[in-house]
Write a protein that holds these residues in place. Sequence first.
Motif: not given
Length: 169
Positions: A161-163, A165-169, A1-10
Amino acid sequence: MINLLNISNRLDAFIERIGQISSWLIFILVLQVSGDVLFRYFFHVSSIAEQELQWHILAAIAMFGSAFTFQQGEHVRVDLFYHHYSKNVKVWMDVLIPLLIIIPFSLFIIYLSSQYVMQSYATGEVSPDPGGLPYRYLVKSLIPLGFTLILVQGLAVLFRAISHIKGEK
């Protein structure tokens, strides 16, 4: 699964590098303007091309710097209201504003300005001033490039923001 927080940080790291480039362009512009003033007033030498280059560098600073300004939270926003919202409301605003305003508007400007750049390229547009710079399409290409950078930062805000809401860390 794609980690949106990681993409956002990049994406944020990329925009931060663009901000660093913009800061170096400010330094270059200050040196160029200083040199122009010295040569004009002490040696009575002036160049239209050099003055146009200053405008081109300023355009690059504005277009590159706007995405970095957005990233740093220094962009125009109605902080009077935003400041008082709960964290949950702010997160949902960070989803809706990119989705409804930033991304569609950026795509629209990219589309329109790309046609503007291509028309300039196709006609071989140059400066109308004698001794001015050729290749006017290069400076015009900063418009779609700058809005592409704003789009990238909008995606970074959206993904973060989506990450959240999804509770990703």
